[in-house]
Write an enzyme that holds these catalytic residues in place. Structure first.
Site, short mmCIF file in Angstrom:
data_model
loop_
_atom_site.label_atom_id
_atom_site.label_comp_id
_atom_site.label_asym_id
_atom_site.label_seq_id
_atom_site.Cartn_x
_atom_site.Cartn_y
_atom_site.Cartn_z
N GLY A 106 0.47 -1.32 0.05
CA GLY A 106 -0.16 0.38 0.18
C GLY A 106 1.35 1.31 -0.13
O GLY A 106 1.89 0.60 0.55
N GLU B 105 5.58 -6.05 5.22
CA GLU B 105 6.04 -7.03 6.02
C GLU B 105 6.53 -7.68 4.90
O GLU B 105 7.08 -8.39 4.39
CB GLU B 105 4.92 -7.42 6.41
N ARG C 259 -25.68 12.65 18.39
CA ARG C 259 -25.73 11.57 17.82
C ARG C 259 -24.38 10.70 18.09
O ARG C 259 -23.35 11.44 18.75
CB ARG C 259 -24.53 11.67 15.90
N GLN D 211 -6.29 8.66 4.61
CA GLN D 211 -5.71 8.02 4.92
C GLN D 211 -3.96 8.15 4.88
O GLN D 211 -3.62 8.60 5.17
CB GLN D 211 -5.49 7.65 6.16
N ARG D 212 -4.00 7.58 3.81
CA ARG D 212 -2.80 7.18 2.93
C ARG D 212 -2.89 7.96 1.96
O ARG D 212 -1.35 8.03 1.11
CB ARG D 212 -3.00 5.90 2.39
N GLY E 288 -5.76 -0.46 10.02
CA GLY E 288 -5.07 -0.54 11.12
C GLY E 288 -5.26 -2.46 10.79
O GLY E 288 -6.54 -2.29 11.50
N THR F 287 4.82 1.62 6.63
CA THR F 287 2.92 1.17 6.59
C THR F 287 2.85 2.07 7.22
O THR F 287 3.28 2.81 8.72
CB THR F 287 3.52 0.01 7.20
N ILE F 288 1.77 3.13 6.90
CA ILE F 288 0.82 3.20 7.84
C ILE F 288 -0.03 3.07 8.76
O ILE F 288 0.48 3.71 9.53
CB ILE F 288 -0.36 4.73 6.77
N ASP F 289 0.42 1.83 8.96
CA ASP F 289 -0.07 0.93 9.93
C ASP F 289 0.80 1.65 11.03
O ASP F 289 0.58 0.66 12.46
CB ASP F 289 -0.50 -0.10 9.82
O1 F6P Z 1 -0.63 -0.68 3.91
C1 F6P Z 1 -1.50 -1.18 4.85
C2 F6P Z 1 -2.77 -1.25 4.50
O2 F6P Z 1 -2.89 0.56 4.79
C3 F6P Z 1 -3.77 -1.92 5.78
O3 F6P Z 1 -3.93 -0.96 6.88
C4 F6P Z 1 -4.81 -1.79 4.51
O4 F6P Z 1 -5.50 -2.87 5.69
C5 F6P Z 1 -4.92 -2.18 3.74
O5 F6P Z 1 -3.17 -0.97 3.27
C6 F6P Z 1 -5.22 -1.10 2.44
O6 F6P Z 1 -5.35 -2.09 0.82
P1 F6P Z 1 -5.25 -1.68 -0.41
O7 F6P Z 1 -4.85 -0.38 -0.77
O8 F6P Z 1 -4.70 -2.52 -1.40
O9 F6P Z 1 -6.78 -1.84 -0.52
#
Ligand code: F6P
Length: 344
Positions: free
Chosen positions: A11, A104, A163, A276-277, A171, A126-128
Site C-alpha cells: 500500500g 512486511e 449522535r 488516510q494514505r 489498521g 506502512t501507515i499502520d
Molecule cells: O498498507 C497497509 C494498509 O493501508 C492497511 O491498513 C489496509 O488494510 C490495507 O493497506 C489496504 O490495502 P489496499 O489499499 O490494497 O486495499
C-alpha cells in the site's frame, strides 16, 4: 560503485517520494547510479522502470503517493518466477543491489532474496506502524493527523445532532492509528485489533456518558478490530491479495447498527479509508523518510545486504530485515490503558 534498483511495494504511504529522492541524492553523491522499477516487484519481474536522476526526483519531497507506482505483486507466489525472475529483471538493467521500500510483504520478499544471495537493503514502510524492528514507520504520523482531523470534525457534527459517531480507520493487525488519533481527538471509545471488544461494554460506555449529561459520543475503531468470540457476528469481504491478506473494511457498519439498536441513540458511521494514505506527508514523516533514504544509500555504499534501516529512539540504525518480519508490532498495554482513562 553500484547500480541501485529502487522499488516501492504494498500500500502506498505518504513519504515514499521523500525516500526515493533521498536514496537518489545520496546515492548519486556516493557515485552510484539508480534505476527505479515501476509498480513494486511487478516492475522488477517485467524489467520495467526508468532512470532515477536528480532532475527526475526534483520537487517530489512533499508529494504523496510514489512516482514509481506500487503493487502487491509477490514473486514467490505459488508458481511465480521467484528469485530467477528477480535476477533477470536486475540483469536487464545492470542492477547490482535492490532497495525495496515496503511493509512486511515487500520486506519478506527482500529477506528471501537476501538469503538467496541477492544484495538487498530494505526501507520499512506502512501507515499502520505495525512493523517490528523500527520504533516508527514514515506515513504513520500523517495518517494519525488525518484521522485526528476527522475526529475533530465529527465532534462538531455529533454535538449538533446528539449522535454517536463511529469512525473506522486503517489498521489491519494493530490499532496504532485508532489509539493515537482517538487519544489526540478525545474519542470516547477506541476499539483495536489487539483487544477483541464486547459490544455491550461499548454500549455501556456510551450509556454512561449520556447518563452523565453528554449528548453525543465518538467511537474510533480500527478496520481490523473484532468482537469477542460469540458476542456479535460479522462477515468479512472474503477477498484475498497476493500475500493472502483479507481485504478489510466495514466493521463500522456493524457498529453503527448495533449501537443504535442497543442504546436507542442515533448513530452514524464514517469509513475514512484511503484518505488516510493520500496527500502530502507531515514534516515528521518527510524528515524520517529522508533520513531513511540517506541511510539506505549509505548501507549500499558500505556493502551491506539483508539489512534494513530503522528508527531507534532518535537514531537511524541498520538492523537485519528479519527483525521486521513475523508477528506484527502491536500497541503497548500502557499506551492503551492511558487511552482507556477517557472512555465513557
Ligand atoms: O498498507 C497497509 C494498509 O493501508 C492497511 O491498513 C489496509 O488494510 C490495507 O493497506 C489496504 O490495502 P489496499 O489499499 O490494497 O486495499
Amino acid at each position: 560503485m553500484a547500480r541501485i534498483g529502487v522499488l516501492t511495494g504494498g500500500g502506498d504511504c505518504p513519504g515514499l517520494n521523500a525516500v526515493i529522492r533521498a536514496v537518489v541524492r545520496k546515492g548519486l553523491a556516493d557515485g552510484h547510479t539508480l534505476f527505479g522499477y515501476t509498480y513494486g516487484w511487478a516492475g522488477v519481474l517485467k524489467a520495467e522502470g526508468e532512470e532515477l536522476t536528480a532532475e527526475r526526483t526534483k520537487g517530489i519531497l512533499p508529494r504523496g503517493g510514489t512516482i514509481l507506482g506500487s503493487s502487491r505483486t509477490n514473486p514467490f507466489k505459488e508458481g511465480g518466477p521467484g528469485v530467477d525472475g528477480v535476477r533477470a529483471g536486475m540483469a536487464e538493467h545492470g542492477v547490482d543491489v535492490l532497495v525495496p521500500i515496503g511493509g512486511e510483504d515487500t520486506l519478506g520478499v527482500a529477506a528471501r532474496l537476501a538469503a538467496e544471495g541477492v544484495p538487498v537493503v530494505g526501507v520499512p514502510k506502512t501507515i499502520d506502524n505495525d512493523l517490528k524492528g523500527t520504533d516508527y514507520t514514515f506515513g504513520f504520523q500523517t495518517a494519525v493527523q488525518i484521522a485526528t482531523d476527522a475526529v475533530d470534525r465529527l465532534h462538531t457534527t455529533a454535538e449538533s445532532h446528539n449522535r454517536v459517531m463511529v469512525l473506522e480507520v486503517m489498521g489491519r493487525h494493530a490499532g496504532f492509528i485508532a489509539a493515537h488519533s482517538g487519544m489526540a481527538g478525545g474519542g470516547d471509545v477506541i476499539l483495536v485489533p489487539e483487544r477483541p471488544f464486547d459490544i455491550e461494554e461499548v454500549c455501556g460506555h456510551i450509556r454512561r456518558r449520556h447518563a452523565n449529561g453528554r449528548t453525543f459520543s465518538i467511537v474510533v475503531v480500527s478496520e481490523g478490530a473484532t468482537p469477542r468470540e460469540g458476542t456479535l457476528s460479522t462477515t468479512g469481504t472474503g477477498q484475498l491479495d497476493a500475500f493472502g491478506h483479507e481485504r478489510l473494511g466495514g466493521i463500522a457498519v456493524v457498529l453503527e447498527r448495533e449501537i443504535e439498536e442497543r442504546t436507542g441513540y442515533e448513530t452514524r458511521m464514517t469509513i475514512l479509508g484511503h484518505v488516510q494514505r493520500g496527500g502530502t506527508p507531515t514534516a515528521f514523516d518527510r524528515i524520517l523518510a529522508t533520513r531513511f533514504g540517506v541511510a539506505a544509500a549509505e548501507a549500499v555504499s558500505a556493502g551491506e545486504s539483508g539489512r534494513m534501516v530503522a528508527l531507534r529512539g532518535t537514531d537511524i540504525v541498520r538492523v537485519p530485515i528479519a527483525e521486521a518480519l513475523g508477528d506484527p508490532k502491536t500497541l503497548d498495554d500502557k499506551f492503551f490503558a492511558d487511552a482507556e482513562v477517557f472512555f465513557g
